[in-house]
Design a protein around this motif. Structure first.
Motif, short mmCIF file in Angstrom:
data_model
loop_
_atom_site.label_atom_id
_atom_site.label_comp_id
_atom_site.label_asym_id
_atom_site.label_seq_id
_atom_site.Cartn_x
_atom_site.Cartn_y
_atom_site.Cartn_z
N ALA A 22 9.27 4.15 -14.14
CA ALA A 22 9.87 3.36 -14.85
C ALA A 22 9.46 4.48 -16.60
CB ALA A 22 9.22 1.88 -15.37
N LYS A 23 8.34 4.23 -16.59
CA LYS A 23 7.81 5.10 -18.03
C LYS A 23 8.71 6.32 -18.51
CE LYS A 23 4.37 5.83 -20.44
NZ LYS A 23 2.25 6.80 -20.61
N LEU A 24 8.56 7.35 -16.94
CA LEU A 24 8.92 8.61 -17.03
C LEU A 24 11.09 8.50 -17.19
CD1 LEU A 24 7.07 10.06 -14.36
CD2 LEU A 24 6.72 10.42 -17.11
N SER A 25 11.00 7.62 -16.84
CA SER A 25 12.36 7.00 -16.81
C SER A 25 12.98 6.60 -18.14
CB SER A 25 13.40 6.27 -16.06
OG SER A 25 12.23 7.02 -14.46
N ARG A 26 11.87 6.40 -18.54
CA ARG A 26 12.68 5.21 -20.08
C ARG A 26 13.13 4.72 -19.48
NH1 ARG A 26 9.82 9.13 -21.90
NH2 ARG A 26 10.45 10.93 -23.71
N LEU A 27 12.68 2.89 -18.67
CA LEU A 27 13.63 2.07 -18.66
C LEU A 27 12.25 0.95 -18.19
CD1 LEU A 27 14.93 3.27 -14.70
CD2 LEU A 27 15.99 2.72 -16.96
N ALA A 28 12.81 -0.13 -18.80
CA ALA A 28 11.58 -1.32 -19.45
C ALA A 28 12.38 -2.34 -18.60
CB ALA A 28 13.10 -2.24 -20.75
N VAL A 29 10.80 -2.03 -17.55
CA VAL A 29 10.31 -2.92 -16.42
C VAL A 29 9.34 -4.01 -16.76
CG1 VAL A 29 10.21 -2.59 -13.82
CG2 VAL A 29 11.67 -0.71 -14.52
N ASN A 30 9.27 -4.89 -16.38
CA ASN A 30 8.20 -5.22 -16.37
C ASN A 30 7.50 -5.78 -15.47
OD1 ASN A 30 9.01 -8.04 -14.85
ND2 ASN A 30 9.73 -8.86 -16.78
N SER A 53 1.51 -1.53 0.03
CA SER A 53 -0.06 -0.07 0.05
C SER A 53 0.85 1.07 0.16
CB SER A 53 -0.99 -0.05 1.50
OG SER A 53 -0.36 -0.15 2.12
N ARG A 54 1.98 1.11 0.15
CA ARG A 54 3.41 2.35 0.59
C ARG A 54 3.59 2.69 -1.02
NH1 ARG A 54 5.77 3.86 5.38
NH2 ARG A 54 6.40 5.85 4.34
N ILE A 55 3.77 1.17 -2.22
CA ILE A 55 4.33 2.03 -2.81
C ILE A 55 3.61 1.02 -3.68
CG2 ILE A 55 6.11 1.99 -4.97
CD1 ILE A 55 6.39 3.95 -2.70
N SER A 56 2.73 1.57 -4.49
CA SER A 56 2.28 0.14 -5.74
C SER A 56 3.21 0.27 -6.86
CB SER A 56 0.87 1.14 -6.41
OG SER A 56 0.92 2.11 -7.06
N THR A 57 3.04 -0.71 -8.00
CA THR A 57 3.15 -1.45 -8.81
C THR A 57 3.26 -0.93 -10.15
OG1 THR A 57 2.99 -3.73 -8.23
CG2 THR A 57 3.54 -3.46 -10.30
N ASP A 58 1.51 0.38 -9.84
CA ASP A 58 1.82 1.21 -11.06
C ASP A 58 2.93 2.42 -11.00
OD1 ASP A 58 -0.78 -0.60 -12.29
OD2 ASP A 58 -2.00 0.87 -11.02
N ASP A 59 2.87 2.57 -9.33
CA ASP A 59 3.53 3.62 -9.34
C ASP A 59 5.28 3.41 -9.93
OD1 ASP A 59 2.29 5.30 -7.43
OD2 ASP A 59 2.66 4.69 -5.87
N SER A 99 6.21 -5.50 -9.43
CA SER A 99 5.69 -5.66 -8.40
C SER A 99 6.77 -6.16 -7.11
CB SER A 99 4.56 -6.44 -8.14
OG SER A 99 4.22 -7.04 -7.54
N ASN A 100 8.01 -6.95 -7.26
CA ASN A 100 8.77 -6.72 -5.71
C ASN A 100 9.32 -5.67 -5.81
OD1 ASN A 100 8.70 -9.83 -6.74
ND2 ASN A 100 10.08 -9.74 -7.82
N TYR A 101 9.66 -4.22 -6.55
CA TYR A 101 10.48 -3.44 -6.69
C TYR A 101 9.39 -2.24 -5.76
CZ TYR A 101 14.23 -3.25 -10.03
OH TYR A 101 14.82 -3.94 -10.94
N ALA A 102 8.63 -2.24 -5.63
CA ALA A 102 7.20 -2.11 -4.76
C ALA A 102 7.22 -2.53 -3.23
CB ALA A 102 5.14 -2.25 -5.29
N GLN A 103 7.29 -3.97 -3.68
CA GLN A 103 7.50 -4.68 -2.57
C GLN A 103 8.30 -4.11 -1.19
OE1 GLN A 103 6.70 -8.82 -2.48
NE2 GLN A 103 4.64 -8.12 -3.24
N ASP A 104 9.80 -4.03 -1.71
CA ASP A 104 10.96 -3.92 -2.16
C ASP A 104 11.08 -2.75 -0.89
OD1 ASP A 104 11.88 -6.44 -2.40
OD2 ASP A 104 13.07 -5.86 -3.54
N ILE A 105 10.32 -1.55 -1.84
CA ILE A 105 10.87 -0.72 -1.83
C ILE A 105 10.34 0.09 -0.63
CG2 ILE A 105 9.88 2.18 -2.65
CD1 ILE A 105 11.63 2.00 -5.22
N SER A 106 8.64 -0.18 -0.75
CA SER A 106 8.11 -0.43 0.44
C SER A 106 7.90 -0.71 1.90
CB SER A 106 6.40 -1.33 0.54
OG SER A 106 5.73 -0.52 0.03
N LYS A 107 8.77 -1.53 1.99
CA LYS A 107 10.21 -2.49 3.39
C LYS A 107 10.84 -1.52 3.68
CE LYS A 107 8.80 -6.98 1.98
NZ LYS A 107 9.51 -8.61 1.60
N ILE A 108 11.41 -1.15 3.20
CA ILE A 108 12.51 -0.16 3.56
C ILE A 108 11.62 1.25 4.09
CG2 ILE A 108 13.86 1.61 2.34
CD1 ILE A 108 14.53 -0.40 -0.05
#
Length: 102
Positions: A19-27, A8-14, A32-41
């Motif tokens: 990633a889109k704004l940064s022009r990074l290819a992230v599936n 709920s802190r950081i969503s997959t959509d966030d 989802s994994n990044y969102a969970q990790d960042i939320s835990k941090i």
């Protein structure tokens, strides 16, 4: 901490939006994994911020150690002539180097 709290802190959509704004290819799985990790941090940072540190003296080093330094004195055992013997150019005991700033 529950999984729902973390996501709920950081969503997959966030993550996908950044990633889109940064022009990074992230599936989506990676996002989802990044969102969970960042939320835990972020949750961990909230926990650390909640700790009462009043009266705790800040540390420059966790070991309370200091670097012992030698005295800054001239060493008469250093032979300038020998040390400069392989220098391509020298003058009056100084190394001569090409000018780099005009």
């Amino acid at each position: 901490m529950t999984e729902a709290t973390n996501t709920s802190r950081i969503s997959t959509d966030d993550i996908l939006n950044v990633a889109k704004l940064s022009r990074l290819a992230v599936n989506e799985d990676t996002a989802s994994n990044y969102a969970q990790d960042i939320s835990k941090i972020l949750d961990m940072m909230d926990t650390i911020s909640a700790i009462d540190t009043d009266g705790v003296k800040p540390l420059a080093n966790i070991h309370e150690a200091s670097q012992s330094l030698r005295a800054d004195v001239a060493n008469p055992d250093i032979d300038r002539t020998l040390n400069q013997s392989n220098a391509p150019e020298k003058q009056d005991g100084l190394f001569l180097v090409p000018q780099v700033i005009e």
